[in-house]
Design a protein around this motif. Structure first.
Motif, short mmCIF file in Angstrom:
data_model
loop_
_atom_site.label_atom_id
_atom_site.label_comp_id
_atom_site.label_asym_id
_atom_site.label_seq_id
_atom_site.Cartn_x
_atom_site.Cartn_y
_atom_site.Cartn_z
N UNK A 186 7.50 5.55 -53.48
CA UNK A 186 7.50 4.28 -54.30
C UNK A 186 8.63 4.13 -55.06
N UNK A 187 9.33 5.03 -55.55
CA UNK A 187 10.39 4.90 -56.23
C UNK A 187 11.52 4.17 -55.16
N UNK A 188 11.80 4.70 -53.96
CA UNK A 188 12.63 4.18 -53.21
C UNK A 188 12.31 2.85 -52.79
N UNK A 189 11.07 2.61 -52.69
CA UNK A 189 10.70 1.18 -52.03
C UNK A 189 10.90 0.14 -53.31
N UNK A 190 10.75 0.69 -54.48
CA UNK A 190 10.83 -0.48 -55.53
C UNK A 190 12.26 -0.54 -55.84
N UNK A 293 11.52 9.23 -46.21
CA UNK A 293 11.06 8.01 -47.11
C UNK A 293 12.38 7.01 -46.95
N UNK A 294 13.49 7.44 -47.24
CA UNK A 294 14.62 6.63 -47.02
C UNK A 294 14.83 6.05 -45.68
N UNK A 295 14.63 6.66 -44.49
CA UNK A 295 14.60 6.14 -43.18
C UNK A 295 13.22 5.09 -43.17
N UNK A 296 12.12 5.41 -43.69
CA UNK A 296 11.02 4.50 -43.38
C UNK A 296 11.47 3.02 -44.20
N UNK A 297 12.02 3.16 -45.46
CA UNK A 297 12.28 2.00 -46.25
C UNK A 297 13.52 1.22 -45.50
N UNK A 298 14.53 1.90 -44.70
CA UNK A 298 15.62 1.24 -44.11
C UNK A 298 14.99 0.44 -42.79
N UNK A 299 14.06 0.85 -42.23
CA UNK A 299 13.47 0.10 -41.23
C UNK A 299 12.78 -1.14 -41.82
#
Length: 320
Positions: A186-190, A293-299
């Motif tokens: 959630x931190x990375x996404x927001x 988590x970072x790879x998921x948000x990059x997509x």
């Protein structure tokens, strides 16, 4: 007349007396040897007659006819034997020469090996002395190497102990990691979404993401439409600012979970070495989850940017 004269003369000759008369021959009985000789002669004569009747020749003639052939066979055999003897002599000569050559080669090889051994012994002594001098000069280095080896063995032993400890606290460990992973996602996404929205607000103020875009109502008064678009833009801006607040909340929460894990690990181990190793294991596992988590948000971010580009091409940046 003559007859009477001769008779007279015969009568005048004195006759020997009985005592002077010739002794009579005695009759001799044949001896055993004589009998056996006679028997052998008879047998030989019988055998000769049988041979003569069978072959039509006397044994002497037959033997005389076979003697040249037998002599020829003997001569041939003698020649063969002489040839074999000469061949054996030749082989023995070659064998003697080979033995001499082998002996010379062996002597030569022995000398070569002896020289090599002497050279090797000399080099071994030289290298040994060099190593001894190096060891004497580099005593500190040797001690350092020994310390590194000891430290490596100690680290391996500590890691084995920590695996046992982790297995005993796996339920709490996994639960803390799961909560931390959720808050970090959630931190990375927001954080990344706030940065993306603010970049769009700054560079493309007329663009609204699909989730904020009001629907087109046919026949709607333009003032109403403008009011709804303005409201959507304001909500879009407010959410972009709220995302920073959400980012801060989730960042604080996952960092708090790190502190809880640190206290929990410290209470589960018996010494500082175990604590250090366990904390490194926690950080490694956390780093792995952060990378995912970072790879998921990059997509997800690539999808949002592609969607914005398509909306701008089709002039769908304000209303749906």
């Amino acid at each position: 007349m003559e007859t009477s004269t001769s008779m007279k003369l015969r009568s005048d000759v004195p006759r020997p007396s009985n005592s002077e008369a010739k002794p009579k021959k005695k009759h001799r009985t044949p001896s055993k040897s004589t009998k056996s000789d006679n028997t052998a002669d008879v047998e030989d004569q019988s055998l000769s007659k049988q041979v003569e009747e069978k072959y039509g020749k006397k044994p002497e003639d037959i033997l005389c006819g076979q003697i040249p052939h037998m002599l020829k066979v003997l001569i041939d055999q003698q020649s063969t034997i002489i040839s074999e003897i000469n061949e054996i002599k030749t082989k023995l000569t070659h064998l003697e020469e080979n033995l001499v050559n082998c002996q010379e080669s062996t002597d030569s090889n022995f000398e070569s090996v002896k020289k090599s051994i002497n050279h090797l012994e000399t080099e071994t002594k030289r290298v040994t002395m060099k190593q001894e001098l190096s060891l004497l000069k580099n005593g500190d280095t040797i001690r350092e190497i020994a310390q590194v080896i000891t430290k490596t063995e100690k680290t391996r032993y500590i890691k084995a102990e920590c695996k046992v400890i982790k297995s005993s606290i796996s339920l709490t460990w996994d639960d803390l990691q799961k909560q931390r992973n959720k808050h970090f996602r959630n931190f990375i996404k927001n954080q990344r979404k706030a940065e993306l929205y603010n970049a769009w607000i700054r560079d493309s103020p007329e663009y609204l993401p699909l989730k904020y875009r009001p629907k087109h109502i046919p026949g709607e008064i333009p003032a109403y439409t403008d009011a709804r678009v303005h409201e959507a833009q304001q909500r879009y801006y407010n959410d972009s600012q709220l995302l920073y607040q959400y980012t801060k909340i989730h960042e604080d929460r996952y960092k708090e979970l790190d502190r809880e894990a640190e206290h929990f690990i410290r209470s589960s181990v018996h010494n500082n070495d175990q604590y250090t190793s366990m904390w490194e294991m926690w950080l490694e596992e956390s780093q792995t989850n952060e990378t995912r988590a970072k790879d998921a948000w990059n997509r997800n971010e690539r999808f949002l940017k592609r969607k914005k580009h398509e909306d701008e091409i089709h002039n769908l940046s304000v209303l749906t």
